[in-house]
Design a protein around this motif. Structure first.
Motif, PDB file in Angstrom:
ATOM      1  N   GLU A 147       0.827  -1.205   0.000  1.00 51.68           N
ATOM      2  CA  GLU A 147       0.000   0.000   0.000  1.00 51.68           C
ATOM      3  C   GLU A 147       0.865   1.260   0.000  1.00 51.68           C
ATOM      4  O   GLU A 147       0.538   2.253  -0.670  1.00 51.68           O
ATOM      5  N   TYR A 148       1.966   1.215   0.735  1.00 56.36           N
ATOM      6  CA  TYR A 148       2.864   2.362   0.781  1.00 56.36           C
ATOM      7  C   TYR A 148       3.454   2.639  -0.608  1.00 56.36           C
ATOM      8  O   TYR A 148       3.468   3.786  -1.074  1.00 56.36           O
ATOM      9  N   ALA A 149       3.933   1.587  -1.282  1.00 62.00           N
ATOM     10  CA  ALA A 149       4.521   1.758  -2.618  1.00 62.00           C
ATOM     11  C   ALA A 149       3.481   2.279  -3.608  1.00 62.00           C
ATOM     12  O   ALA A 149       3.765   3.157  -4.427  1.00 62.00           O
ATOM     13  N   ASN A 150       2.260   1.743  -3.546  1.00 57.34           N
ATOM     14  CA  ASN A 150       1.207   2.215  -4.448  1.00 57.34           C
ATOM     15  C   ASN A 150       0.824   3.662  -4.156  1.00 57.34           C
ATOM     16  O   ASN A 150       0.550   4.445  -5.071  1.00 57.34           O
ATOM     17  N   ALA A 151       0.785   4.005  -2.873  1.00 60.30           N
ATOM     18  CA  ALA A 151       0.441   5.369  -2.501  1.00 60.30           C
ATOM     19  C   ALA A 151       1.492   6.356  -3.004  1.00 60.30           C
ATOM     20  O   ALA A 151       1.161   7.452  -3.490  1.00 60.30           O
ATOM     21  N   VAL A 152       2.758   5.990  -2.899  1.00 59.17           N
ATOM     22  CA  VAL A 152       3.837   6.830  -3.426  1.00 59.17           C
ATOM     23  C   VAL A 152       3.681   6.982  -4.939  1.00 59.17           C
ATOM     24  O   VAL A 152       3.809   8.086  -5.496  1.00 59.17           O
ATOM     25  N   ARG A 153       3.393   5.889  -5.618  1.00 57.93           N
ATOM     26  CA  ARG A 153       3.198   5.933  -7.078  1.00 57.93           C
ATOM     27  C   ARG A 153       2.099   6.920  -7.459  1.00 57.93           C
ATOM     28  O   ARG A 153       2.267   7.740  -8.370  1.00 57.93           O
ATOM     29  N   ASP A 154       0.967   6.841  -6.764  1.00 58.01           N
ATOM     30  CA  ASP A 154      -0.175   7.678  -7.134  1.00 58.01           C
ATOM     31  C   ASP A 154      -0.043   9.117  -6.631  1.00 58.01           C
ATOM     32  O   ASP A 154      -0.595  10.030  -7.240  1.00 58.01           O
ATOM     33  N   LEU A 155       0.676   9.312  -5.541  1.00 58.48           N
ATOM     34  CA  LEU A 155       0.860  10.660  -5.017  1.00 58.48           C
ATOM     35  C   LEU A 155       1.868  11.449  -5.848  1.00 58.48           C
ATOM     36  O   LEU A 155       1.632  12.609  -6.188  1.00 58.48           O
ATOM     37  N   LEU A 156       2.986  10.804  -6.190  1.00 55.95           N
ATOM     38  CA  LEU A 156       4.109  11.510  -6.818  1.00 55.95           C
ATOM     39  C   LEU A 156       4.298  11.172  -8.290  1.00 55.95           C
ATOM     40  O   LEU A 156       5.262  11.643  -8.903  1.00 55.95           O
ATOM     41  N   ALA A 157       3.402  10.334  -8.860  1.00 59.06           N
ATOM     42  CA  ALA A 157       3.557   9.902 -10.262  1.00 59.06           C
ATOM     43  C   ALA A 157       4.936   9.286 -10.455  1.00 59.06           C
ATOM     44  O   ALA A 157       5.610   9.522 -11.472  1.00 59.06           O
ATOM     45  N   LEU A 158       5.361   8.488  -9.492  1.00 62.80           N
ATOM     46  CA  LEU A 158       6.679   7.867  -9.512  1.00 62.80           C
ATOM     47  C   LEU A 158       6.497   6.363  -9.701  1.00 62.80           C
ATOM     48  O   LEU A 158       6.160   5.651  -8.750  1.00 62.80           O
ATOM     49  N   ARG A 410      -3.004  17.491   0.727  1.00 58.95           N
ATOM     50  CA  ARG A 410      -4.411  17.146   0.466  1.00 58.95           C
ATOM     51  C   ARG A 410      -4.522  15.719  -0.053  1.00 58.95           C
ATOM     52  O   ARG A 410      -5.387  14.952   0.386  1.00 58.95           O
ATOM     53  N   ARG A 411      -3.665  15.333  -0.992  1.00 55.51           N
ATOM     54  CA  ARG A 411      -3.728  13.973  -1.535  1.00 55.51           C
ATOM     55  C   ARG A 411      -3.157  12.958  -0.544  1.00 55.51           C
ATOM     56  O   ARG A 411      -3.709  11.878  -0.351  1.00 55.51           O
ATOM     57  N   ALA A 412      -2.022  13.325   0.076  1.00 57.26           N
ATOM     58  CA  ALA A 412      -1.336  12.358   0.938  1.00 57.26           C
ATOM     59  C   ALA A 412      -2.106  12.087   2.212  1.00 57.26           C
ATOM     60  O   ALA A 412      -2.155  10.950   2.693  1.00 57.26           O
ATOM     61  N   PRO A 473     -21.151   7.857  11.644  1.00 61.86           N
ATOM     62  CA  PRO A 473     -20.794   7.623  10.244  1.00 61.86           C
ATOM     63  C   PRO A 473     -19.402   8.187   9.961  1.00 61.86           C
ATOM     64  O   PRO A 473     -18.999   9.194  10.547  1.00 61.86           O
ATOM     65  N   LEU A 474     -18.684   7.560   9.056  1.00 57.67           N
ATOM     66  CA  LEU A 474     -17.411   8.118   8.610  1.00 57.67           C
ATOM     67  C   LEU A 474     -17.663   9.406   7.853  1.00 57.67           C
ATOM     68  O   LEU A 474     -18.700   9.583   7.212  1.00 57.67           O
ATOM     69  N   THR A 475     -16.703  10.307   7.905  1.00 59.47           N
ATOM     70  CA  THR A 475     -16.762  11.458   7.015  1.00 59.47           C
ATOM     71  C   THR A 475     -16.526  10.974   5.585  1.00 59.47           C
ATOM     72  O   THR A 475     -16.009   9.874   5.354  1.00 59.47           O
ATOM     73  N   ASP A 476     -16.880  11.793   4.621  1.00 60.57           N
ATOM     74  CA  ASP A 476     -16.689  11.393   3.231  1.00 60.57           C
ATOM     75  C   ASP A 476     -15.214  11.175   2.900  1.00 60.57           C
ATOM     76  O   ASP A 476     -14.870  10.307   2.094  1.00 60.57           O
ATOM     77  N   HIS A 477     -14.323  11.948   3.501  1.00 61.14           N
ATOM     78  CA  HIS A 477     -12.891  11.760   3.240  1.00 61.14           C
ATOM     79  C   HIS A 477     -12.379  10.476   3.880  1.00 61.14           C
ATOM     80  O   HIS A 477     -11.524   9.786   3.305  1.00 61.14           O
ATOM     81  N   GLU A 478     -12.882  10.127   5.051  1.00 60.20           N
ATOM     82  CA  GLU A 478     -12.505   8.853   5.663  1.00 60.20           C
ATOM     83  C   GLU A 478     -13.023   7.686   4.826  1.00 60.20           C
ATOM     84  O   GLU A 478     -12.333   6.673   4.643  1.00 60.20           O
ATOM     85  N   LEU A 479     -14.239   7.834   4.296  1.00 62.74           N
ATOM     86  CA  LEU A 479     -14.801   6.794   3.441  1.00 62.74           C
ATOM     87  C   LEU A 479     -13.993   6.661   2.150  1.00 62.74           C
ATOM     88  O   LEU A 479     -13.735   5.542   1.677  1.00 62.74           O
ATOM     89  N   ALA A 480     -13.566   7.776   1.587  1.00 59.94           N
ATOM     90  CA  ALA A 480     -12.739   7.746   0.375  1.00 59.94           C
ATOM     91  C   ALA A 480     -11.425   7.010   0.627  1.00 59.94           C
ATOM     92  O   ALA A 480     -10.955   6.227  -0.214  1.00 59.94           O
ATOM     93  N   PRO A 492      -6.787   7.863  -2.338  1.00 63.49           N
ATOM     94  CA  PRO A 492      -7.816   8.337  -3.270  1.00 63.49           C
ATOM     95  C   PRO A 492      -7.221   9.187  -4.387  1.00 63.49           C
ATOM     96  O   PRO A 492      -6.226   9.897  -4.191  1.00 63.49           O
ATOM     97  N   ASP A 493      -7.849   9.101  -5.562  1.00 56.76           N
ATOM     98  CA  ASP A 493      -7.448   9.971  -6.658  1.00 56.76           C
ATOM     99  C   ASP A 493      -8.305  11.228  -6.646  1.00 56.76           C
ATOM    100  O   ASP A 493      -9.155  11.424  -5.767  1.00 56.76           O
ATOM    101  N   GLU A 494      -8.111  12.099  -7.623  1.00 50.19           N
ATOM    102  CA  GLU A 494      -8.794  13.388  -7.625  1.00 50.19           C
ATOM    103  C   GLU A 494     -10.313  13.263  -7.720  1.00 50.19           C
ATOM    104  O   GLU A 494     -11.038  13.948  -6.992  1.00 50.19           O
ATOM    105  N   PRO A 495     -10.873  12.404  -8.610  1.00 50.32           N
ATOM    106  CA  PRO A 495     -12.343  12.289  -8.645  1.00 50.32           C
ATOM    107  C   PRO A 495     -12.947  11.817  -7.325  1.00 50.32           C
ATOM    108  O   PRO A 495     -14.018  12.285  -6.919  1.00 50.32           O
ATOM    109  N   LEU A 496     -12.251  10.926  -6.644  1.00 53.96           N
ATOM    110  CA  LEU A 496     -12.764  10.438  -5.364  1.00 53.96           C
ATOM    111  C   LEU A 496     -12.698  11.531  -4.305  1.00 53.96           C
ATOM    112  O   LEU A 496     -13.637  11.721  -3.517  1.00 53.96           O
ATOM    113  N   LEU A 497     -11.593  12.273  -4.294  1.00 54.44           N
ATOM    114  CA  LEU A 497     -11.478  13.378  -3.343  1.00 54.44           C
ATOM    115  C   LEU A 497     -12.480  14.487  -3.662  1.00 54.44           C
ATOM    116  O   LEU A 497     -13.023  15.124  -2.752  1.00 54.44           O
ATOM    117  N   ALA A 498     -12.736  14.713  -4.952  1.00 60.15           N
ATOM    118  CA  ALA A 498     -13.702  15.752  -5.325  1.00 60.15           C
ATOM    119  C   ALA A 498     -15.097  15.400  -4.823  1.00 60.15           C
ATOM    120  O   ALA A 498     -15.823  16.269  -4.327  1.00 60.15           O
TER     121      ALA A 498
END
Length: 822
Positions: A147-158, A410-412, A473-480, A492-498
């Motif tokens: 999950e950490y490696a995937n999160a880095v990939r999606d956060l930093l486009a790395l 915001r993304r991280a 209930p979870l907040t929407d950001h916690e649910l995302a 989460p990606d941008e559409p999910l955060l939006a």
């Protein structure tokens, strides 16, 4: 100077991260699993449940005997209205509903009576759970290394895999994303700080420009019969051209624009190819831009596809010797799918008996060295993602740094923009900016983001006035954040955060649309790799080492094909929303020529996998006909009736047998000088009453799969005797072979659906399933059954369940509690 700066940043970040993590654990992990609410009206049964328990259960499950650690003496129907003794009631429901209890040698209730009892109990439990939702424990959950490696990939486009940079995670309840086993220590945090520093330098483009070598070992089998490493007479990777032979391809990250040496280490066809001889080294310098690249090397296919390449030891009587000197072969170098150049290498180097007709020339290892003549960090996707602005003057730097910090956080941190406190990040930026330049300050900020507890952990904060044990209930950001971890093993990606920013994510139609979008996204491959990879034991396939003397056709390519078949099959079920019953029985499979030959299925040519319609005569279809499953449930030199039977009970029915007693003797392979087949070995083993109780459930399932050998190929005999695949279940049901077993499982399809839902929910929640979760699991399985058992109905049922969308405020711990726990 850079090393000193890294050390300074690392110590500061480590102290901050460890203290914050420890504080989070003390305030969030200690929740008590107590029933919630008060008395609830439940359906009144038309019979006395206590009478049924007394008649069929109390002789064994009482305060004195307490067989299997269960006593029912004090169970009352009124418990269900109060939410009391739910663990024991759930055990009773599971055992009675599946027919495991009462035992077959004891008096049995009439089918109508059994059905009435289980229906009443399930309905009563479901009614109480609907009125008193209990989302279970609220344990702080760390991202595992995937999950950490995937999160880095999606956060930093790395696009770099950092999993091997971190220690392997522990597993619990069958998965490595379980909060309770994802421990944290200062040593682990030191590792995270070091990895985060490396990532930040790569992403911002300030990594060292010194020449470094990255090596890729091409997956191959070892020397067979002391004859050298076998070569490939086929396309070795989907990342290489269709007309290629051998070689390999891997992902490489170039830190700067510049030139890089791509080097091949070739086989010499000697009997010891673990050494790397300079005579077998061939190198080509190629230009590369900064960023990730796909680097590969391959030969061109000239040997006929049907021509056999040696896989076992031969001598000169069996292998034709060449009559001419070695010829020169082109070795192509590929970068990002394009030919970057070619090398000319001899077809063989050693004595002529080690020649092309024996083992073709092939690549054992690929090295990439560089950068040479570095030009600068270039325009990488990572730099574009991070540097949302480029200050032209020193006075513009603080505002730009603040903008970058806000965007990253915001993304991280998966939080609303107005809840982001960037002050700590900006303080780290300013400290490093004074010692270096703007980009070094931003790199320090990126490193701080990557070791922040809000990035490393799934943080769900309760309101200050929330009562301990209360549910919200979870907040929407916690649910995302939960959605992204479940379906993508990432953030989460941008559409999910939006959608979360708008406060609409919790709305049923919006949530369903997001789940559908996420499952259609390539990142949903994580569900296959991480959930299916552990649920089906596919991760164990890499460690499987069948005896090459017994199974000479088993090699790396076959192992890879086995894993690909099952992964492609699972991915197809998810992408096309197929019924989960396909896992039991399907009329299709995904095969390439290598695997089809192993199965004896004609008409499949080439290395590419494709969907193949199955003939029932081929004995395939569903998970139980796939070689990956059959191999990981076998030993290296023979099948295991017990392992296969246990795998089905545990993974497909969620009804594992109890653990074996200590000092269980090994099976005897022969008796009175005669080799015993699997059935005879187990019959001898079951003569011990202590062993018979468990084997009576496992063995019939395993016997029905005995036509498959230890690598999943079909066979008709074992130890010189015909295979007997007939079996009898404890209740007297007779069946034979895989087709009979599939029919048995299809007759229990609702039980399988509940078991699959239970496993998937365990993975989705990152915790073990408790009695409070079972009513929801049964309800989700029933919804799926009404929708032709579609897998996405199960997934949507999980993400809309109370356990997934709500949180229970943990109990507060005092200082005295903390001291007492030490």
């Amino acid at each position: 100077m850079m090393r000193a700066a890294q050390s300074r940043i690392g110590h500061a970040l480590l102290a901050l991260a460890v203290s914050a993590c420890v504080a989070s654990f003390w305030t969030s992990t200690q929740a008590q699993d107590e029933p919630l609410g008060h008395r609830t009206a439940v359906p009144t049964p038309s019979f006395a449940p206590e009478d049924m328990l007394d008649q069929y259960c109390s002789r064994c499950h009482n305060e004195f005997d307490e067989v299997a650690g269960l006593s029912i003496d004090d169970l009352k129907a009124a418990d269900l209205a109060h939410g009391e003794n739910v663990d024991r009631w759930e055990k009773v429901l599971r055992k009675v509903a599946t027919g495991e209890m009462p035992p077959d040698d004891k008096p049995q209730p009439e089918p109508v009576q059994r059905a009435a009892f289980t229906n009443w109990l399930a309905t009563a439990r479901g009614h109480y759970a609907a009125v008193h939702p209990d989302p279970g424990l609220s344990t702080v959950r760390r991202l595992n290394r995937v999950e950490y490696a995937n999160a880095v990939r999606d956060l930093l486009a790395l696009d770099v895999d950092f999993r091997d940079e971190l220690p392997q995670d522990n597993s619990g309840f069958g998965f490595d994303n379980i909060a309770d086993v994802l421990s944290v220590s200062p040593t682990l945090m030191e590792r995270y700080v070091a990895v985060a520093g490396k990532i930040s330098r790569m992403a911002t483009g300030i990594a060292s420009a010194r020449v470094a070598v990255t090596s890729y070992q091409v997956p191959k089998d070892g020397s067979v019969g002391n004859s050298g490493v076998p070569a490939y007479n086929e396309r070795a990777s989907e990342d290489l051209p269709l007309g290629s032979r051998g070689g390999g391809a891997f992902r490489y990250f170039a830190p700067y624009d510049g030139e890089y040496d791509v080097t091949a280490w070739l086989n010499s066809n000697s009997n010891n190819e673990t050494d790397r001889e300079t005579e077998d080294r061939y190198s080509l310098r190629v230009p590369m831009t900064a960023g990730p690249h796909l680097v590969g090397m391959s030969f061109r296919r000239r040997i006929a596809p049907e021509q056999t390449v040696q896989t076992v030891r031969n001598d000169t009587d069996k292998v034709p010797l060449p009559l001419a000197a070695p010829t020169m072969l082109p070795l192509d170098v590929w970068v990002d799918g394009r030919k970057a150049g070619e090398l000319s290498v001899p077809s063989y180097r050693m004595h002529e008996r080690y020649a092309q007709q024996n083992f073709p020339r092939d690549v054992l290892q690929i090295d990439v060295a560089g950068p040479y003549d570095a030009k600068g960090p270039g325009r990488t996707a990572s730099r574009e993602r991070i540097f949302a602005c480029q200050p032209k003057t020193a006075s513009a730097e603080p505002a730009c740094a603040r903008r970058i910090a806000t965007s990253l956080a915001r993304r991280a941190w998966r939080t609303p923009g107005d809840a982001i406190d960037t002050a700590p990040l900006l303080a780290i930026y300013e400290a490093e900016r004074k010692a270096g330049d703007f980009e070094q300050g931003i790199a320090a900020m990126v490193q701080a983001v990557l070791v922040s507890p809000r990035f490393l952990f799934l943080v769900e904060s309760d309101p200050a006035n929330a009562a301990p044990g209360s549910v919200r209930p979870l907040t929407d950001h916690e649910l995302a954040a939960r959605l992204a971890l479940f379906l993508w093993s990432s953030i989460p990606d941008e559409p999910l955060l939006a959608a979360a920013d708008k406060g609409s994510l919790h709305q049923p139609k919006v949530l369903e649309a997001q789940v559908t979008r996420m499952l259609d996204d390539p990142r949903a491959e994580a569900l296959t790799k991480n959930f299916a990879g552990q649920w089906l034991f596919l991760r164990n396939l890499e460690q499987q080492r069948p005896d090459i003397a017994i199974f000479p056709d088993f090699d790396v390519r076959l192992r890879q094909a086995m894993a690909t078949e099952t992964e492609t099959f699972f991915d197809h079920v998810v992408r096309t929303n197929r019924p989960v019953l396909d896992f039991i029985k399907a009329d299709y499979a995904f095969l390439n020529q290598r695997l089809a030959n192993h199965y004896g299925i004609p008409g499949v040519h080439g290395d590419a996998f494709r969907k193949v319609a199955l003939d029932p005569a081929w004995h395939r279809g569903g998970l139980l006909g796939q070689a990956s499953i059959l191999t990981v449930t076998s030993y290296g030199n023979h099948t295991s009736v017990v392992k296969r039977g246990k795998w089905v009970l545990d993974n497909l029915l969620a009804a594992p047998p109890p653990p074996p007693p200590p000092d269980v003797p090994a099976l005897k392979a022969e008796h009175d000088g005669r080799l015993l087949n699997a059935r005879e070995q187990l019959e001898l083993h079951r003569s011990d009453p202590a062993c018979a109780a468990c084997h009576v459930r496992m063995d019939p399932i395993g016997f029905s799969l005995e036509n498959f050998d230890a690598v999943g190929a079909w066979r008709n005999s074992d130890a010189g005797q015909p295979i007997d695949n007939a079996a009898v279940l404890p209740d007297g049901t007779e069946f034979a072979g895989i087709a009979g077993l599939q029919d048995i499982l299809m007759a229990r399809k609702d039980e399988f659906t509940r078991a699959f839902t239970e496993r998937l929910m365990t993975y989705a929640l990152g915790r073990g399933i408790g009695a409070q979760d079972m009513p929801a699991i049964r309800a989700i399985a029933q919804q799926a059954a009404a929708d032709d058992y579609r897998i996405r109905t199960i997934i949507l049922g999980i993400v809309t369940s109370d356990a997934f969308t709500q949180r229970r405020t943990p109990e507060r711990w005092t200082a005295a509690d903390r001291r007492a726990s030490r």
